[in-house]
Design an enzyme around this catalytic site. Structure first.
Site, PDB file in Angstrom:
ATOM      1  N   ASN A  11      -6.630   3.056  -4.941  1.00  0.00           N
ATOM      2  CA  ASN A  11      -5.787   3.965  -4.162  1.00  0.00           C
ATOM      3  C   ASN A  11      -4.298   3.795  -4.427  1.00  0.00           C
ATOM      4  O   ASN A  11      -3.472   4.207  -3.615  1.00  0.00           O
ATOM      5  CB  ASN A  11      -6.076   3.815  -2.672  1.00  0.00           C
ATOM      6  N   ILE A  46       1.298   4.636  -3.172  1.00  0.00           N
ATOM      7  CA  ILE A  46       0.067   4.325  -2.449  1.00  0.00           C
ATOM      8  C   ILE A  46      -0.541   5.595  -1.877  1.00  0.00           C
ATOM      9  O   ILE A  46       0.137   6.394  -1.244  1.00  0.00           O
ATOM     10  CB  ILE A  46       0.355   3.339  -1.306  1.00  0.00           C
ATOM     11  N   CYS A  47      -1.824   5.766  -2.078  1.00  0.00           N
ATOM     12  CA  CYS A  47      -2.563   6.896  -1.529  1.00  0.00           C
ATOM     13  C   CYS A  47      -3.242   6.418  -0.244  1.00  0.00           C
ATOM     14  O   CYS A  47      -4.302   5.805  -0.271  1.00  0.00           O
ATOM     15  CB  CYS A  47      -3.592   7.371  -2.551  1.00  0.00           C
ATOM     16  N   LEU A  48      -2.584   6.680   0.886  1.00  0.00           N
ATOM     17  CA  LEU A  48      -3.055   6.209   2.186  1.00  0.00           C
ATOM     18  C   LEU A  48      -2.889   7.352   3.174  1.00  0.00           C
ATOM     19  O   LEU A  48      -1.807   7.934   3.270  1.00  0.00           O
ATOM     20  CB  LEU A  48      -2.237   4.985   2.617  1.00  0.00           C
ATOM     21  N   SER A  92     -10.601   8.989  -2.164  1.00  0.00           N
ATOM     22  CA  SER A  92      -9.234   9.352  -2.538  1.00  0.00           C
ATOM     23  C   SER A  92      -8.748   8.491  -3.704  1.00  0.00           C
ATOM     24  O   SER A  92      -7.762   7.773  -3.586  1.00  0.00           O
ATOM     25  CB  SER A  92      -8.323   9.189  -1.322  1.00  0.00           C
TER      26      SER A  92
END
Length: 168
Positions: free
Chosen positions: A96, A103-105, A138
């Site tokens: 992620n 950051i993919c959060l 994701s």
């Protein structure tokens, strides 16, 4: 003073009073003084995970204006920095985290789980949780994602090696 700056100043006060052990979060100092809109942070790897012993430098930038949440501020960019110069060397190996370090959060995304009440503390704890519990729905980095999905033990071994070699 605008609401965003007031909110971030209050966040800083709250952080100083109560923050998780091992975490650091503070506004960045520059040639003009303190930049409340940009924070330098440290997120430790959780104990009893492949990330144990890691010390991750995180930078959070807050925009002045949000079109979806007027008069409120929220993080739009959160990078994991792997060197003191701010270069991404090497990129963090994680399903992620984009090769750029972004950051993919979900709580950082205004189209997903972001809410105006989310705090810096919640963001950093969310990043720590994400380290050992990647969101397979994701993916942001193909190699890390594929290894994580195919062989979790091999993925964890690789993370422990990265922590030993670069992040400890």
């Amino acid at each position: 003073m605008n609401l965003c700056i007031s909110r971030l100043q209050e966040e800083r006060k709250q952080w100083r009073r109560d923050h998780p052990f091992g975490f650091v979060a503070k506004p960045v100092k520059n040639e003009k003084g303190v930049d409340i809109m940009k924070w330098s942070c440290v997120v430790p790897g959780k104990e009893k995970t492949a990330w144990e012993g890691a010390i991750l430098k995180v930078e959070i930038s807050f925009p002045e204006v949000s079109y979806k949440a007027p008069k409120m501020c929220f993080p739009i960019i959160c990078w994991i920095l792997l060197s003191s110069s701010g270069r991404f060397v090497p990129p963090l190996f994680h399903p992620n985290v984009y090769p750029s370090g972004t950051i993919c959060l979900s709580i950082l995304n205004e189209d997903e789980a972001w809410k105006p009440a989310i705090t810096v503390k919640q963001i950093l704890l969310g990043i720590q949780d994400l380290l050992d519990e990647p969101n397979a729905d994701s993916p942001a980095q193909a190699e890390a994602y594929n290894l994580f999905k195919r062989d979790r033990e091999a993925y964890d071994r690789r993370i422990r090696q990265i922590v030993r070699d670069h992040l400890g």
